[in-house]
Write a protein that holds these residues in place. Structure first.
Motif, PDB file in Angstrom:
ATOM      1  N   ARG A  27       0.835  -1.208   0.000  1.00 32.98           N
ATOM      2  CA  ARG A  27       0.000   0.000   0.000  1.00 32.98           C
ATOM      3  C   ARG A  27       0.867   1.255   0.000  1.00 32.98           C
ATOM      4  NH1 ARG A  27      -2.297   2.596   4.813  1.00 32.98           N
ATOM      5  NH2 ARG A  27      -3.460   4.358   4.010  1.00 32.98           N
ATOM      6  N   ILE A  28       1.916   1.242   0.810  1.00 33.62           N
ATOM      7  CA  ILE A  28       2.840   2.389   0.846  1.00 33.62           C
ATOM      8  C   ILE A  28       3.467   2.590  -0.537  1.00 33.62           C
ATOM      9  CG2 ILE A  28       5.030   3.247   1.766  1.00 33.62           C
ATOM     10  CD1 ILE A  28       4.280   1.873   4.433  1.00 33.62           C
ATOM     11  N   GLN A  44       7.561  12.930   4.804  1.00 38.27           N
ATOM     12  CA  GLN A  44       6.538  13.506   5.693  1.00 38.27           C
ATOM     13  C   GLN A  44       5.228  13.729   4.947  1.00 38.27           C
ATOM     14  OE1 GLN A  44       6.921  13.031   8.465  1.00 38.27           O
ATOM     15  NE2 GLN A  44       8.711  13.814   9.476  1.00 38.27           N
ATOM     16  N   LYS A  45       5.303  14.225   3.708  1.00 43.27           N
ATOM     17  CA  LYS A  45       4.085  14.423   2.920  1.00 43.27           C
ATOM     18  C   LYS A  45       3.432  13.085   2.602  1.00 43.27           C
ATOM     19  CE  LYS A  45       5.324  18.777   0.667  1.00 43.27           C
ATOM     20  NZ  LYS A  45       5.670  19.441  -0.602  1.00 43.27           N
ATOM     21  N   LEU A  46       4.250  12.101   2.299  1.00 45.86           N
ATOM     22  CA  LEU A  46       3.710  10.777   1.973  1.00 45.86           C
ATOM     23  C   LEU A  46       3.025  10.151   3.187  1.00 45.86           C
ATOM     24  CD1 LEU A  46       6.625   9.440  -0.248  1.00 45.86           C
ATOM     25  CD2 LEU A  46       4.308  10.004  -1.008  1.00 45.86           C
ATOM     26  N   VAL A  47       3.622  10.332   4.362  1.00 49.59           N
ATOM     27  CA  VAL A  47       3.036   9.817   5.601  1.00 49.59           C
ATOM     28  C   VAL A  47       1.648  10.424   5.812  1.00 49.59           C
ATOM     29  CG1 VAL A  47       3.267  10.007   8.124  1.00 49.59           C
ATOM     30  CG2 VAL A  47       5.188   9.209   6.761  1.00 49.59           C
ATOM     31  N   THR A 100       5.165   8.131  11.009  1.00 45.76           N
ATOM     32  CA  THR A 100       6.533   8.123  10.475  1.00 45.76           C
ATOM     33  C   THR A 100       7.220   6.822  10.861  1.00 45.76           C
ATOM     34  OG1 THR A 100       6.596  10.518  10.758  1.00 45.76           O
ATOM     35  CG2 THR A 100       8.694   9.428  10.404  1.00 45.76           C
ATOM     36  N   LYS A 101       6.929   6.350  12.063  1.00 48.27           N
ATOM     37  CA  LYS A 101       7.520   5.102  12.548  1.00 48.27           C
ATOM     38  C   LYS A 101       7.140   3.934  11.624  1.00 48.27           C
ATOM     39  CE  LYS A 101       7.733   2.205  16.664  1.00 48.27           C
ATOM     40  NZ  LYS A 101       7.244   2.001  18.031  1.00 48.27           N
ATOM     41  N   THR A 102       5.884   3.901  11.205  1.00 53.75           N
ATOM     42  CA  THR A 102       5.424   2.842  10.295  1.00 53.75           C
ATOM     43  C   THR A 102       6.157   2.940   8.959  1.00 53.75           C
ATOM     44  OG1 THR A 102       3.239   2.831  11.331  1.00 53.75           O
ATOM     45  CG2 THR A 102       3.407   1.844   9.140  1.00 53.75           C
ATOM     46  N   MET A 103       6.320   4.158   8.450  1.00 50.95           N
ATOM     47  CA  MET A 103       7.032   4.346   7.186  1.00 50.95           C
ATOM     48  C   MET A 103       8.461   3.801   7.298  1.00 50.95           C
ATOM     49  SD  MET A 103       7.169   5.425   4.016  1.00 50.95           S
ATOM     50  CE  MET A 103       6.031   6.729   3.536  1.00 50.95           C
ATOM     51  N   TYR A 126       9.293   0.041   7.105  1.00 54.77           N
ATOM     52  CA  TYR A 126       9.377  -0.606   5.797  1.00 54.77           C
ATOM     53  C   TYR A 126      10.459  -0.017   4.888  1.00 54.77           C
ATOM     54  CZ  TYR A 126       4.968  -2.706   7.151  1.00 54.77           C
ATOM     55  OH  TYR A 126       3.997  -3.414   7.818  1.00 54.77           O
ATOM     56  N   PHE A 127      10.733   1.269   5.038  1.00 54.19           N
ATOM     57  CA  PHE A 127      11.692   1.933   4.147  1.00 54.19           C
ATOM     58  C   PHE A 127      12.610   2.845   4.955  1.00 54.19           C
ATOM     59  CE2 PHE A 127       7.823   1.061   1.774  1.00 54.19           C
ATOM     60  CZ  PHE A 127       8.328   0.282   0.745  1.00 54.19           C
ATOM     61  N   SER A 128      13.914   2.656   4.805  1.00 50.70           N
ATOM     62  CA  SER A 128      14.887   3.392   5.617  1.00 50.70           C
ATOM     63  C   SER A 128      14.993   4.866   5.223  1.00 50.70           C
ATOM     64  CB  SER A 128      16.266   2.735   5.518  1.00 50.70           C
ATOM     65  OG  SER A 128      16.678   2.669   4.160  1.00 50.70           O
ATOM     66  N   ASN A 129      14.689   5.170   3.957  1.00 53.22           N
ATOM     67  CA  ASN A 129      14.740   6.563   3.496  1.00 53.22           C
ATOM     68  C   ASN A 129      13.960   6.693   2.185  1.00 53.22           C
ATOM     69  OD1 ASN A 129      16.493   5.709   1.339  1.00 53.22           O
ATOM     70  ND2 ASN A 129      18.206   5.813   2.762  1.00 53.22           N
ATOM     71  N   LYS A 130      13.875   7.902   1.683  1.00 58.42           N
ATOM     72  CA  LYS A 130      13.098   8.181   0.480  1.00 58.42           C
ATOM     73  C   LYS A 130      13.662   7.435  -0.729  1.00 58.42           C
ATOM     74  CE  LYS A 130      11.688  12.058  -2.439  1.00 58.42           C
ATOM     75  NZ  LYS A 130      11.717  13.530  -2.574  1.00 58.42           N
ATOM     76  N   GLU A 131      14.980   7.347  -0.831  1.00 56.17           N
ATOM     77  CA  GLU A 131      15.582   6.671  -1.983  1.00 56.17           C
ATOM     78  C   GLU A 131      15.253   5.178  -1.982  1.00 56.17           C
ATOM     79  OE1 GLU A 131      19.988   6.283  -3.769  1.00 56.17           O
ATOM     80  OE2 GLU A 131      19.196   8.325  -3.577  1.00 56.17           O
ATOM     81  N   ALA A 132      15.229   4.560  -0.819  1.00 55.89           N
ATOM     82  CA  ALA A 132      14.858   3.143  -0.727  1.00 55.89           C
ATOM     83  C   ALA A 132      13.408   2.943  -1.164  1.00 55.89           C
ATOM     84  CB  ALA A 132      15.061   2.631   0.691  1.00 55.89           C
ATOM     85  N   LEU A 133      12.533   3.851  -0.749  1.00 49.52           N
ATOM     86  CA  LEU A 133      11.131   3.801  -1.159  1.00 49.52           C
ATOM     87  C   LEU A 133      11.016   4.017  -2.664  1.00 49.52           C
ATOM     88  CD1 LEU A 133       8.062   3.780  -0.702  1.00 49.52           C
ATOM     89  CD2 LEU A 133       8.237   6.205  -0.068  1.00 49.52           C
TER      90      LEU A 133
END
Length: 199
Positions: free
Chosen positions: A4-5, A24-27, A34-37, A40-47
């Motif tokens: 879903r993320i 932050q905008k995606l959260v 933010t903790k949930t994000m 699953y993903f360590s940073n924006k580039e990983a996402l």
């Protein structure tokens, strides 16, 4: 949750561009913490890397369907580049602009992983065009594909064209001229039949 993320984030990246969309905008859009994000993903580039994988898998499926409906290799190749231009310069242009200028290495990494079978498909399409007399007999399909890739990248990634307002027209004419140059009379007849090329 991870899927879903990824799906929601990809939609946000496609709609708003990559640079504008912070974690932050995606959260906030996702309605998660933010903790949930970060679970699953360590940073924006990983996402972004995972989102690109999802995006290129979908793109590859779309290309396969497009080629199934193409009556010949020339029309198939034109369809592929029409779609690429639509993506790069259409409603998702901010996404592709950000990807090409700020994340080219990541894009290459993900494409290498997910697009290799698509490149094989295009190489086969070009070879089919050579075998069937649409493209010049002395051509080597992998070199034709590499030439098209280099030309396309020269417009979409070269900073010289970053503020060039005619990028879409430039790539259109570059690709059309190249396609006409590799065609036999039989292939040129197909391009003429297409009249108003959508690329």
């Amino acid at each position: 949750m991870r899927e879903r993320i990824m799906e929601t984030s990809l939609q946000q990246f496609l709609e708003h561009g990559i640079r504008k969309m912070t974690l932050q905008k995606l959260v906030l859009v996702l309605g998660i913490s933010t903790k949930t994000m970060y679970k699953y993903f360590s940073n924006k580039e990983a996402l972004l890397e995972e989102c690109l994988g999802l995006h290129y898998k979908d793109t590859e499926k779309g290309m396969a369907e497009m080629l199934r409906d193409s009556p010949n290799p020339v029309a198939g190749l034109v369809s592929i580049y029409s779609k690429a231009i639509e993506l790069d310069f259409g409603t998702t242009h901010l996404f592709y602009h950000d990807l090409n200028y700020y994340y080219p290495e990541l894009q290459d990494k993900v494409m290498k992983k997910y697009v290799s079978s698509a490149l094989e498909t295009v190489t086969s399409l070009i070879q089919q065009g050579i075998n069937e007399g649409y493209f010049l007999a002395y051509l080597k399909a992998p070199i034709v594909l590499e030439s098209l890739t280099v030309m396309y990248a020269s417009v979409t990634r070269n900073r010289t064209y970053k503020d060039f307002t005619l990028k879409r027209e430039l790539i259109k004419h570059t690709i059309v001229i190249y396609l006409r140059g590799i065609c036999t009379d039989k292939g040129l007849a197909i391009i003429t039949q297409l009249k108003e090329l959508s690329i």
